[in-house]
Motif scaffolding. Structure first.
Motif, PDB file in Angstrom:
ATOM      1  N   GLN A 158       0.851  -1.188   0.000  1.00 42.86           N
ATOM      2  CA  GLN A 158       0.000   0.000   0.000  1.00 42.86           C
ATOM      3  C   GLN A 158       0.889   1.241   0.000  1.00 42.86           C
ATOM      4  OE1 GLN A 158      -2.555  -0.216   3.417  1.00 42.86           O
ATOM      5  NE2 GLN A 158      -3.944  -1.688   2.472  1.00 42.86           N
ATOM      6  N   THR A 159       0.631   2.129  -0.949  1.00 39.43           N
ATOM      7  CA  THR A 159       1.396   3.377  -1.044  1.00 39.43           C
ATOM      8  C   THR A 159       0.432   4.528  -1.193  1.00 39.43           C
ATOM      9  OG1 THR A 159       3.197   2.200  -2.150  1.00 39.43           O
ATOM     10  CG2 THR A 159       3.216   4.601  -2.269  1.00 39.43           C
ATOM     11  N   TYR A 160       0.530   5.527  -0.301  1.00 43.98           N
ATOM     12  CA  TYR A 160      -0.326   6.705  -0.363  1.00 43.98           C
ATOM     13  C   TYR A 160       0.452   7.880  -0.933  1.00 43.98           C
ATOM     14  CZ  TYR A 160      -4.928   5.961   1.657  1.00 43.98           C
ATOM     15  OH  TYR A 160      -6.225   5.606   1.856  1.00 43.98           O
ATOM     16  N   ILE A 161      -0.151   8.527  -1.941  1.00 48.47           N
ATOM     17  CA  ILE A 161       0.377   9.784  -2.477  1.00 48.47           C
ATOM     18  C   ILE A 161      -0.764  10.775  -2.385  1.00 48.47           C
ATOM     19  CG2 ILE A 161       1.463  10.906  -4.440  1.00 48.47           C
ATOM     20  CD1 ILE A 161       2.187   8.133  -5.500  1.00 48.47           C
ATOM     21  N   GLY A 162      -0.722  11.643  -1.388  1.00 49.19           N
ATOM     22  CA  GLY A 162      -1.900  12.468  -1.107  1.00 49.19           C
ATOM     23  C   GLY A 162      -2.984  11.567  -0.542  1.00 49.19           C
ATOM     24  N   ILE A 163      -4.137  11.542  -1.252  1.00 47.41           N
ATOM     25  CA  ILE A 163      -5.182  10.595  -0.844  1.00 47.41           C
ATOM     26  C   ILE A 163      -5.321   9.470  -1.867  1.00 47.41           C
ATOM     27  CG2 ILE A 163      -6.475  12.353   0.414  1.00 47.41           C
ATOM     28  CD1 ILE A 163      -8.511  12.298  -1.906  1.00 47.41           C
ATOM     29  N   LEU A 164      -4.407   9.409  -2.836  1.00 56.61           N
ATOM     30  CA  LEU A 164      -4.437   8.332  -3.826  1.00 56.61           C
ATOM     31  C   LEU A 164      -3.698   7.118  -3.258  1.00 56.61           C
ATOM     32  CD1 LEU A 164      -5.046   7.193  -6.629  1.00 56.61           C
ATOM     33  CD2 LEU A 164      -2.914   8.221  -7.425  1.00 56.61           C
ATOM     34  N   LEU A 165      -4.450   6.031  -3.084  1.00 54.99           N
ATOM     35  CA  LEU A 165      -3.872   4.799  -2.562  1.00 54.99           C
ATOM     36  C   LEU A 165      -3.552   3.872  -3.727  1.00 54.99           C
ATOM     37  CD1 LEU A 165      -3.164   2.762  -0.306  1.00 54.99           C
ATOM     38  CD2 LEU A 165      -5.576   2.085  -0.307  1.00 54.99           C
ATOM     39  N   SER A 166      -2.299   3.474  -3.824  1.00 50.38           N
ATOM     40  CA  SER A 166      -1.882   2.540  -4.857  1.00 50.38           C
ATOM     41  C   SER A 166      -1.597   1.192  -4.207  1.00 50.38           C
ATOM     42  CB  SER A 166      -0.626   3.058  -5.567  1.00 50.38           C
ATOM     43  OG  SER A 166      -0.156   2.103  -6.481  1.00 50.38           O
ATOM     44  N   LYS A 167      -2.170   0.130  -4.795  1.00 53.58           N
ATOM     45  CA  LYS A 167      -1.954  -1.224  -4.295  1.00 53.58           C
ATOM     46  C   LYS A 167      -1.312  -2.066  -5.394  1.00 53.58           C
ATOM     47  CE  LYS A 167      -5.893  -1.381  -1.091  1.00 53.58           C
ATOM     48  NZ  LYS A 167      -7.135  -2.123  -0.718  1.00 53.58           N
ATOM     49  N   SER A 168      -0.288  -2.807  -5.022  1.00 56.84           N
ATOM     50  CA  SER A 168       0.344  -3.720  -5.970  1.00 56.84           C
ATOM     51  C   SER A 168       0.819  -4.950  -5.220  1.00 56.84           C
ATOM     52  CB  SER A 168       1.514  -3.041  -6.686  1.00 56.84           C
ATOM     53  OG  SER A 168       2.481  -2.603  -5.750  1.00 56.84           O
ATOM     54  N   ALA A 169       0.887  -6.059  -5.932  1.00 52.67           N
ATOM     55  CA  ALA A 169       1.283  -7.323  -5.321  1.00 52.67           C
ATOM     56  C   ALA A 169       2.806  -7.443  -5.290  1.00 52.67           C
ATOM     57  CB  ALA A 169       0.668  -8.480  -6.093  1.00 52.67           C
ATOM     58  N   VAL A 170       3.311  -7.999  -4.197  1.00 58.99           N
ATOM     59  CA  VAL A 170       4.750  -8.185  -4.021  1.00 58.99           C
ATOM     60  C   VAL A 170       4.989  -9.635  -3.604  1.00 58.99           C
ATOM     61  CG1 VAL A 170       6.804  -7.484  -2.730  1.00 58.99           C
ATOM     62  CG2 VAL A 170       5.065  -5.783  -3.342  1.00 58.99           C
ATOM     63  N   GLN A 171       5.976 -10.293  -4.269  1.00 56.46           N
ATOM     64  CA  GLN A 171       6.328 -11.658  -3.916  1.00 56.46           C
ATOM     65  C   GLN A 171       7.108 -11.625  -2.615  1.00 56.46           C
ATOM     66  OE1 GLN A 171       5.584 -13.984  -6.627  1.00 56.46           O
ATOM     67  NE2 GLN A 171       5.576 -15.560  -5.060  1.00 56.46           N
ATOM     68  N   MET A 172       6.430 -12.090  -1.536  1.00 59.18           N
ATOM     69  CA  MET A 172       7.032 -11.989  -0.218  1.00 59.18           C
ATOM     70  C   MET A 172       6.299 -12.921   0.731  1.00 59.18           C
ATOM     71  SD  MET A 172       7.334  -8.538   2.108  1.00 59.18           S
ATOM     72  CE  MET A 172       7.978  -8.569   3.763  1.00 59.18           C
ATOM     73  N   LYS A 173       7.037 -13.580   1.605  1.00 55.11           N
ATOM     74  CA  LYS A 173       6.395 -14.481   2.566  1.00 55.11           C
ATOM     75  C   LYS A 173       5.506 -13.680   3.503  1.00 55.11           C
ATOM     76  CE  LYS A 173       7.296 -18.114   5.942  1.00 55.11           C
ATOM     77  NZ  LYS A 173       8.321 -18.888   6.672  1.00 55.11           N
ATOM     78  N   ASN A 174       4.292 -14.183   3.692  1.00 53.51           N
ATOM     79  CA  ASN A 174       3.285 -13.465   4.480  1.00 53.51           C
ATOM     80  C   ASN A 174       2.542 -14.478   5.334  1.00 53.51           C
ATOM     81  OD1 ASN A 174       1.463 -11.610   5.453  1.00 53.51           O
ATOM     82  ND2 ASN A 174       0.169 -11.682   3.627  1.00 53.51           N
ATOM     83  N   SER A 175       2.416 -14.207   6.614  1.00 53.66           N
ATOM     84  CA  SER A 175       1.739 -15.136   7.506  1.00 53.66           C
ATOM     85  C   SER A 175       0.705 -14.399   8.337  1.00 53.66           C
ATOM     86  CB  SER A 175       2.736 -15.855   8.421  1.00 53.66           C
ATOM     87  OG  SER A 175       3.394 -14.919   9.267  1.00 53.66           O
ATOM     88  N   SER A 176      -0.336 -15.110   8.712  1.00 51.73           N
ATOM     89  CA  SER A 176      -1.381 -14.560   9.565  1.00 51.73           C
ATOM     90  C   SER A 176      -1.966 -15.699  10.382  1.00 51.73           C
ATOM     91  CB  SER A 176      -2.477 -13.880   8.736  1.00 51.73           C
ATOM     92  OG  SER A 176      -3.097 -14.806   7.864  1.00 51.73           O
ATOM     93  N   SER A 177      -2.664 -15.356  11.446  1.00 45.91           N
ATOM     94  CA  SER A 177      -3.276 -16.370  12.295  1.00 45.91           C
ATOM     95  C   SER A 177      -4.613 -15.858  12.801  1.00 45.91           C
ATOM     96  CB  SER A 177      -2.367 -16.714  13.484  1.00 45.91           C
ATOM     97  OG  SER A 177      -2.219 -15.586  14.342  1.00 45.91           O
ATOM     98  N   ILE A 178      -5.476 -16.802  13.147  1.00 50.25           N
ATOM     99  CA  ILE A 178      -6.784 -16.444  13.691  1.00 50.25           C
ATOM    100  C   ILE A 178      -7.153 -17.426  14.787  1.00 50.25           C
ATOM    101  CG2 ILE A 178      -7.950 -17.739  11.844  1.00 50.25           C
ATOM    102  CD1 ILE A 178     -10.288 -15.737  12.179  1.00 50.25           C
TER     103      ILE A 178
END
Length: 893
Positions: free
Chosen positions: A692-712
């Motif tokens: 996620q990258t904010y420039i002013g109020i413009l939010l840019s989203k792009s996918a990045v190859q990177m290990k990502n973990s989450s839990s619930i």
């Protein structure tokens, strides 16, 4: 791992599993012992039909009766120490403590006078016969409860969500029958909202329901079903119902409906039309409910195209929708079932909805970043127009030798949304997003030479053309050389063809059931998009960076083996699927062509045990390895909404989910006690994360190859108790969710911990003379912890409603509801709201007349806050004003 909490460790899991199995087997494998003997009287004559029982803590563990010669034999298992009780009318009972070993006894019963206990006969509103639980709906209804859905949500052990889904003791129902026929399928909200309470004799819950005759001797069902047993006076005749409701608030209000229905042995139909603008969301009546029926078993393979562009609007407040729903709605429906013979049925379901919904709200959104917080203030005036036409045609054959069910479905949805945003730019946004779907589903069972063959096929085509227009054109510094321009428009045309087919074989050997299945799925996805701007009369299509011309072809082949072993009250289930995925993606605009072939192994294990007569325990272990949603991949940028653009970079998203869950369900119908609890933990590891990258109020989203973990982590608990002497029903629901995840913001990885607690309950009492009362409450609390910035965001809502009904006489009822709501947010002071609603209800035979007064305190707005990952949203929403309405109902039968 998220939060530093590892996934138990495989060794620990195996030990827990072996311990659970060992304990279960030990409980079933305690050495049985046998008590034999003779029962005689004081002169040595044998006594026949004497009752011989082995009791442990008052629970019968074994029983028998003496023969004509006085001999008896009693085998006891799973109970080491018991009390032996031998009794017969006219004799004093014999009692002896057993020591868990084989014994032979000679028992002499003495003559005596046994005083029988006094028996008070009363009608109990809940009963059970075998696997069928029967409710007397009138025992739980108040006089103003008109339709069966008003009462079903009050029945102990049954829960109905705000969307209308019905569950029994934590399990969603698989079928909704009316006198044994399933006319409405997953659209059973129509029955709840239109079948009158006075036409229903009993509400039955069929536990472990098996609807397929071919499976009767092979396997029992695992899900409950619901059946409305109608009164004899309501069968085989036309029933018509009409009502007219007019009122006044800031405008003229109306709510009018006409219904016609008939329920007989071979024909059932339900037709009707409804019009209203009084805040009742009649669209819920045709919402398809997710059921436990097997037609949804393969839904994880069918990823339908999702929205790629949308309107930004703040999340709705965490209060009942009736407070802020401004609508103008028309709903028409026709449903019919024809039983051709004992095994064959044809049915259809057609509905049309035209609904216009308006919202007026103020919002403050906070986006939290490691080095900054973005705050956005806006006023929204939002209007959504929906035109929805959908239909189903079913053919079913259900016999001992064959089961065949085919469902052809059509969905046509023309929807558009316009939104006026008051901020520093005063934007206007318009979204057109129709959705067209054709879908056919076939399920076929056949017995061949002792084996059961099952074939399932799903074929569908979906089209979603989408168009987003924003005026004046935003972000002129990026899209028009810092020169103001008239409009920015995003066009996207998305469609999908899918075909999912599977063949399975079931055979039984001793206590083992073996299922072998092969599934083959094909998906073809297409996406074409471009972005254009307009300045005066000049329309310019933006460069290739904002274009997509994507074709994706995906093939899945999944062989799987399922083993089911039953030992007394324990069932072991092991599923071993292998998923082979072949993917090809081509984008002619971006000159991209790539193929990915992967194999995934996703074992799942389940063990369940029935403990005694009331408690069921279930343990689940699962490892899910699979690829993500291919349809979300784009190489060119998309204007997702008026302040964000997205690019998914064609990266292959694969992930592993590991989970463990324990579910316990308790049910004692005679004591009116129901309860279930689910405790679960899961971890998800992915090789993809979104930047996620904010420039002013413009939010840019792009996918990045990177290990990502989450839990619930989650705990879901429900409990209920019905007290017949006090005619009181008590129910409690508690949900706790904790998630830990990461988001990538401006090249900084930020951990986020989210906690949500939701609790609700109802206490209703009908014992007080001429008075019935009900108190319902709900509490929700959310919090997000942003570790990198040392910030915790919190919000909560408390909602308590006290309803009091006073029955003046047999004709008149006065009802008053007092609603108190407290909203607490971190970005505003604590808010208190007080609502009063009242009605006068008159009923006589087929007529009823109601005077309603809503929001007597005339609250104008309500402020609540929602939390989602790194964003909080405070909304001030306009409420429906003080309303006075008059309603007249008439029934023809």
């Amino acid at each position: 791992m998220a939060g530093g909490f590892p996934f138990y460790n495989y060794v620990v899991i195996v030990r827990l599993l072996l311990t659970f199995i060992s304990i279960s087997l030990f409980n079933c494998a305690v050495a049985q012992y046998t008590i034999t003997g003779t029962v005689t009287d004081t002169v040595g004559n044998p006594i026949s039909n004497a009752s011989i029982k082995a009791l442990q803590n008052g629970i019968i563990k074994a029983y028998a009766f003496s023969q004509s010669n006085g001999l008896f034999k009693l085998t006891i298992g799973n109970a080491e120490f018991c009390e032996l009780v031998i009794s017969h009318i006219g004799y004093t009972a014999f009692k002896k403590t057993l020591e868990g070993k084989n014994q032979r006894l000679t028992v002499t019963l003495n003559h005596g006078i046994v005083a029988l206990p006094q028996i008070n006969i009363q009608t109990y509103p809940i009963s059970q016969k075998g696997d069928t639980i029967v409710y007397e709906p009138r025992s739980f209804a108040d006089r103003q409860d008109k339709f069966i859905g008003d009462v079903i949500k009050k029945l102990p052990g049954i829960n109905v969500t705000t969307d209308g889904q019905i569950s029994f003791n934590g399990k969603p129902i698989s079928h909704y029958y009316i006198d044994g026929l399933d006319m409405l399928g997953r659209n059973y909200g129509l029955a709840n909202a239109n079948i009158q309470l006075n036409d229903v004799d009993k509400v039955q819950v069929l536990e472990n329901h098996q609807d397929k005759q071919i499976l009767d001797s092979i396997e029992s069902g695992s899900s409950p079903a619901l059946n409305l047993q109608l009164k004899a006076s309501s069968r085989n005749k036309l029933i018509a119902f009409a009502n007219a409701n007019i009122g006044q608030a800031n405008n003229f209000l109306y709510n009018t409906s006409v219904n016609a229905m008939q329920f007989s042995k071979n024909i059932q139909f339900l037709h009707g039309i409804k019009l209203n603008n009084n805040g009742e969301n009649i669209a819920r009546e045709i919402t398809e409910q997710q059921t436990s029926d097997e037609s949804f078993m393969d839904s994880r393979y069918k990823s339908l195209p999702g929205e790629v562009i949308k309107i930004i609007e703040p999340a709705p407040p965490l209060i009942n929708e009736r407070f802020y729903f401004f609508n103008s709605s028309v709903l028409a429906y026709t449903n019919a079932l024809f039983a051709i013979n004992k095994t064959d049925q044809v049915k259809y379901q057609v509905s049309y909805l035209n609904q216009r919904v308006t919202k007026n709200l103020e919002s403050q959104m906070n986006y939290y970043f490691p080095m900054d917080t973005i705050r956005i203030f806006e006023n929204h005036s939002n209007t959504t127009n929906q035109n929805l036409l959908k239909g189903n045609i079913y053919y079913t054959r259900n016999s001992q030798k064959t089961y065949l069910n085919n469902n052809f479905k059509v969905t046509l949805d023309w929807s558009n949304t316009s939104d006026q945003i008051s901020n520093k730019n005063n934007l206007s946004q318009y979204l057109y997003r129709p959705n067209y779907q054709l879908d056919n589903e076939l399920i076929w069972y056949k017995k061949i030479k002792g084996s059961l063959i099952r074939f399932q096929s799903q074929i569908g085509l979906t089209s979603m053309p989408q168009f987003l227009s924003i005026k004046p054109g935003p972000f002129s510094e990026y899209f028009n050389n810092d020169i103001k321009y008239e409009r920015l428009s995003q066009f996207a045309d998305k469609w999908q063809f899918f075909s999912t087919n599977s063949v399975s074989f079931l055979s039984t050997l001793f206590h083992f059931k073996q299922k072998y299945r092969v599934l083959c799925e094909y998906q073809g996805n297409y996406l074409e998009s471009h972005l254009e701007k307009k300045t005066g009369s000049i329309v310019t299509i933006l460069n290739d960076s904002f274009k997509n011309n994507l074709r994706q072809r995906q093939l899945r082949i999944e062989p799987q083996v399922e083993l089911i072993y039953t030992y007394k009250t324990i069932i072991f289930n092991l599923l071993l699927p292998v998923n082979l995925t072949f993917l090809n993606r081509i984008d002619t605009t971006q000159q991209f062509n790539a193929s990915n072939n992967q194999a995934f192994f996703s074992p799942r294990f389940n063990v369940s045990k029935k403990i005694g007569n009331y408690l069921d325990v279930n343990l689940n272990l699962a490892i899910q390895n699979e690829a993500g949603n291919w349809a979300s991949n784009t190489l060119g940028y998309l204007l997702n909404n008026y302040r964000s653009i997205i690019q998914n970079d064609y990266l292959l998203n694969t992930f592993r989910t590991r989970s463990v869950g324990i579910h316990a369900s308790y049910k004692n119908v005679l004591k009116g006690v129901f309860g279930n609890c689910l405790v679960s933990y899961g971890e998800r590891e992915s090789d993809l994360i979104y930047q996620q990258t904010y420039i002013g109020i413009l939010l840019s989203k792009s996918a990045v190859q990177m290990k990502n973990s989450s839990s619930i982590r989650s705990v879901i608990f429900t409990a209920g108790k019905y007290i017949p002497l006090a005619k009181t029903n008590i129910s409690l629901n508690f949900n706790l969710f904790n998630t830990q995840s990461f988001i990538l913001q401006n090249n900084t990885l930020q951990p986020i911990e989210n906690n949500n607690i939701m609790m609700s309950g109802i206490i209703s009492c009908k014992k007080i003379h001429k008075i019935s009362l009900e108190n319902s409450f709900s509490f929700s609390r959310g919090s997000n912890k942003f570790t990198s910035v040392g910030l915790t965001s919190k919000s909560s809502v408390i909602d308590n409603l006290l309803s009091l009904n006073y029955f003046i006489n047999d004709l008149f009822t006065v009802s008053t509801g007092v609603n108190f709501i407290t909203s607490t947010t971190e970005i505003s002071n604590k808010q208190h709201y007080f609502f009063i609603n009242s009605l006068l209800y008159f009923t006589k035979k087929k007529h009823s007349f109601v005077i309603k007064l809503n929001n007597l305190t005339n609250n104008k707005t309500i402020v609540t806050q929602n939390i989602l990952q790194n964003m909080t949203s405070k909304s001030s929403v306009a409420l429906r004003p003080l309303t006075i309405t008059l309603q007249y109902d008439f029934k023809f039968q």
